[in-house]
Design a protein around this motif. Structure first.
Motif, PDB file in Angstrom:
ATOM      1  N   ALA A 353       0.830  -1.206   0.000  1.00  0.00           N
ATOM      2  CA  ALA A 353       0.000   0.000   0.000  1.00  0.00           C
ATOM      3  C   ALA A 353       0.865   1.256   0.000  1.00  0.00           C
ATOM      4  O   ALA A 353       0.546   2.244  -0.674  1.00  0.00           O
ATOM      5  CB  ALA A 353      -0.926  -0.011   1.222  1.00  0.00           C
ATOM      6  N   MET A 354       1.979   1.240   0.732  1.00  0.00           N
ATOM      7  CA  MET A 354       2.885   2.391   0.748  1.00  0.00           C
ATOM      8  C   MET A 354       3.508   2.607  -0.625  1.00  0.00           C
ATOM      9  O   MET A 354       3.701   3.752  -1.061  1.00  0.00           O
ATOM     10  CB  MET A 354       3.978   2.174   1.803  1.00  0.00           C
ATOM     11  CG  MET A 354       3.479   2.237   3.232  1.00  0.00           C
ATOM     12  SD  MET A 354       4.727   1.717   4.438  1.00  0.00           S
ATOM     13  CE  MET A 354       6.017   2.916   4.122  1.00  0.00           C
ATOM     14  N   LYS A 355       3.805   1.519  -1.332  1.00  0.00           N
ATOM     15  CA  LYS A 355       4.346   1.641  -2.683  1.00  0.00           C
ATOM     16  C   LYS A 355       3.320   2.262  -3.614  1.00  0.00           C
ATOM     17  O   LYS A 355       3.645   3.130  -4.433  1.00  0.00           O
ATOM     18  CB  LYS A 355       4.767   0.252  -3.184  1.00  0.00           C
ATOM     19  CG  LYS A 355       5.328   0.241  -4.607  1.00  0.00           C
ATOM     20  CD  LYS A 355       6.641   1.011  -4.701  1.00  0.00           C
ATOM     21  CE  LYS A 355       7.239   0.888  -6.091  1.00  0.00           C
ATOM     22  NZ  LYS A 355       8.497   1.646  -6.228  1.00  0.00           N
ATOM     23  N   ALA A 356       2.052   1.821  -3.491  1.00  0.00           N
ATOM     24  CA  ALA A 356       0.997   2.376  -4.325  1.00  0.00           C
ATOM     25  C   ALA A 356       0.764   3.852  -4.031  1.00  0.00           C
ATOM     26  O   ALA A 356       0.396   4.620  -4.924  1.00  0.00           O
ATOM     27  CB  ALA A 356      -0.295   1.586  -4.136  1.00  0.00           C
ATOM     28  N   ALA A 357       0.990   4.269  -2.778  1.00  0.00           N
ATOM     29  CA  ALA A 357       0.807   5.666  -2.394  1.00  0.00           C
ATOM     30  C   ALA A 357       1.997   6.537  -2.765  1.00  0.00           C
ATOM     31  O   ALA A 357       1.941   7.756  -2.601  1.00  0.00           O
ATOM     32  CB  ALA A 357       0.534   5.760  -0.891  1.00  0.00           C
ATOM     33  N   GLY A 358       3.068   5.924  -3.234  1.00  0.00           N
ATOM     34  CA  GLY A 358       4.250   6.688  -3.618  1.00  0.00           C
ATOM     35  C   GLY A 358       5.147   7.062  -2.462  1.00  0.00           C
ATOM     36  O   GLY A 358       6.036   7.900  -2.616  1.00  0.00           O
ATOM     37  N   ALA A 359       4.922   6.456  -1.288  1.00  0.00           N
ATOM     38  CA  ALA A 359       5.730   6.796  -0.121  1.00  0.00           C
ATOM     39  C   ALA A 359       6.913   5.858   0.065  1.00  0.00           C
ATOM     40  O   ALA A 359       7.805   6.153   0.856  1.00  0.00           O
ATOM     41  CB  ALA A 359       4.855   6.770   1.136  1.00  0.00           C
ATOM     42  N   LEU A 360       6.935   4.735  -0.625  1.00  0.00           N
ATOM     43  CA  LEU A 360       8.026   3.767  -0.503  1.00  0.00           C
ATOM     44  C   LEU A 360       8.927   3.879  -1.726  1.00  0.00           C
ATOM     45  O   LEU A 360       8.485   3.655  -2.855  1.00  0.00           O
ATOM     46  CB  LEU A 360       7.468   2.346  -0.390  1.00  0.00           C
ATOM     47  CG  LEU A 360       8.488   1.208  -0.274  1.00  0.00           C
ATOM     48  CD1 LEU A 360       9.297   1.346   1.002  1.00  0.00           C
ATOM     49  CD2 LEU A 360       7.792  -0.143  -0.326  1.00  0.00           C
ATOM     50  N   HIS A 361      10.164   4.247  -1.493  1.00  0.00           N
ATOM     51  CA  HIS A 361      11.100   4.471  -2.593  1.00  0.00           C
ATOM     52  C   HIS A 361      12.004   3.251  -2.747  1.00  0.00           C
ATOM     53  O   HIS A 361      13.187   3.263  -2.394  1.00  0.00           O
ATOM     54  CB  HIS A 361      11.920   5.733  -2.341  1.00  0.00           C
ATOM     55  CG  HIS A 361      11.071   6.929  -2.011  1.00  0.00           C
ATOM     56  ND1 HIS A 361      10.162   7.461  -2.890  1.00  0.00           N
ATOM     57  CD2 HIS A 361      10.980   7.673  -0.886  1.00  0.00           C
ATOM     58  CE1 HIS A 361       9.541   8.489  -2.343  1.00  0.00           C
ATOM     59  NE2 HIS A 361      10.023   8.632  -1.103  1.00  0.00           N
ATOM     60  N   ALA A 362      11.422   2.189  -3.258  1.00  0.00           N
ATOM     61  CA  ALA A 362      12.155   0.943  -3.466  1.00  0.00           C
ATOM     62  C   ALA A 362      11.349   0.082  -4.428  1.00  0.00           C
ATOM     63  O   ALA A 362      10.140   0.246  -4.594  1.00  0.00           O
ATOM     64  CB  ALA A 362      12.401   0.203  -2.153  1.00  0.00           C
ATOM     65  N   GLU A 363      12.040  -0.858  -5.045  1.00  0.00           N
ATOM     66  CA  GLU A 363      11.377  -1.788  -5.961  1.00  0.00           C
ATOM     67  C   GLU A 363      10.862  -2.999  -5.167  1.00  0.00           C
ATOM     68  O   GLU A 363      11.604  -3.611  -4.397  1.00  0.00           O
ATOM     69  CB  GLU A 363      12.365  -2.260  -7.023  1.00  0.00           C
ATOM     70  CG  GLU A 363      11.802  -3.302  -7.974  1.00  0.00           C
ATOM     71  CD  GLU A 363      12.850  -3.848  -8.923  1.00  0.00           C
ATOM     72  OE1 GLU A 363      12.541  -4.800  -9.659  1.00  0.00           O
ATOM     73  OE2 GLU A 363      13.984  -3.324  -8.929  1.00  0.00           O
TER      74      GLU A 363
END
Length: 367
Positions: A353-363
């Motif tokens: 969910a953090m990746k989808a929100a753009g808050a997680l800067h990792a693959e």
């Protein structure tokens, strides 16, 4: 208790990842190889004999035909309709021919059942030529099989360990032909990175130039070309060995590996997050079924019966809304996720969910 242990394991894995990343460096030979020095795959078709009734059935026509052909090569003419292959099995034999292997060297081989054999335990592989992709024979395999387990049964009960239809023979093939290895091309050699990366390739080139002068350049993210200095061509092995021992600090993109089947999460050292709010709660539904005795009313001519009494209990945990601060250190990311009180599987959902929100800067990589 399981949640605490799992989260501690996650923290330990990520901290170990950070320690590895902070190491002074690794050798070039651990992250790159010299082009031209590579393995070659070999494959062959053969027969395993000496099985105790656990071989292929008579439905495997190719096994019967193979036995007949083998006997014919020894001058024995057999009637295929009378052959019973239950003590034999048709197999495929595979191996890897390492670079610089010479005739007479031995290599390990793997034997896999091709028909409907139940077990290869106790069998012996007869002489099997192993061919490369060009159709030429480079090794010959033969010998008793090792399955690394057992299969025993009696009275309808059976105990088994490991796969019984796959076996190996350590050193079971003898190399008959070597493969020419060409390391030098137009006066230069090339290194291939196991994990292509532009930064790592540039660092390898810089380390080589500091040691031997300006003799190399990074051709792309996956290879570094090195010109052989004057006087080093006569001692090429020593020159390559010196390059392989150079210390390098490899670089890698921020990445998180997720295995949803086991609930495992492994983070790299460069994982960073932006400030984000996370709410985590849980809904628990508990269904209990109990057997109760139902008694009829007096003088009603009814019968005593056993009935199921089902009760449903629903419990919803209060959601924890926590603000995770921006951070660029993997240890801080783990501490922030642990503060939410989530299990590893819930952490996986939070990370997605953090990746989808753009808050997680990792693959994110799913296994």
């Amino acid at each position: 208790m399981r949640k605490t242990v799992a989260l501690c394991a996650l923290l330990l894995i990520t901290l170990m990842t950070g320690i590895v990343a902070a190491a002074p460096g690794v050798r070039v030979k651990d992250i790159a190889r010299v082009q031209g020095a590579r393995d070659n795959q070999l494959v062959g078709y053969g027969l395993v004999l000496g099985l105790s009734g656990s071989g292929d059935s008579d439905k495997s026509d190719f096994t019967v035909q193979s036995i007949a052909n083998m006997l014919k090569s020894f001058g024995v003419i057999a009637n295929m309709s009378q052959l019973q292959p239950k003590n034999a099995a048709a197999v495929m034999v595979t191996a890897k021919l390492p670079p610089f292997a010479r005739p007479g060297d031995t290599i390990d081989i793997t034997i896999s059942s091709l028909g409907d054999a139940k077990s290869l335990q106790g069998g012996t592989l007869i002489q099997t030529p192993l061919k490369a992709a060009n159709g030429q024979v480079y090794a010959v395999g033969q010998g008793p099989l090792s399955i690394g387990g057992f299969s025993v049964g009696a009275g309808g009960s059976r105990q088994m360990k490991n796969f019984q239809t796959v076996a190996s023979i350590p050193g079971g093939a003898i190399v008959e032909r070597d493969v020419s290895v060409q390391l030098v091309n137009n006066g230069s050699i090339a290194l291939s990175l196991m994990q292509p990366d532009f930064t790592t390739a540039s660092r390898i080139s810089e380390a080589i130039d500091r040691r031997f002068g300006t003799i190399s350049h990074a051709r792309d993210a996956g290879s570094v070309v090195i010109d052989i200095p004057t006087g080093q061509s006569e001692s090429l092995v020593a020159f390559i060995a010196a390059i392989e021992e150079l210390p390098i600090q490899p670089d890698a993109a921020a990445k998180i590996i997720i295995n949803e089947r086991t609930g495992t999460v492994v983070m790299g050292s460069d994982v960073a997050i932006s400030e984000v709010a996370v709410a985590q709660g849980g809904l628990t539904v508990k269904i209990v079924s109990e057997k109760q005795v139902s008694q009829p009313a007096p003088f009603s001519d009814g019968q005593t019966a056993v009935v199921n009494q089902t009760s449903i209990e629903v419990k919803e945990e209060p959601a924890n809304l926590i603000v995770l601060p921006a951070t660029a250190h993997v240890g801080d990311v783990v501490k922030a996720l642990n503060a939410v009180g989530a299990s590893p599987r819930e952490i996986i959902s939070i990370l997605q969910a953090m990746k989808a929100a753009g808050a997680l800067h990792a693959e994110l990589t799913l296994m």
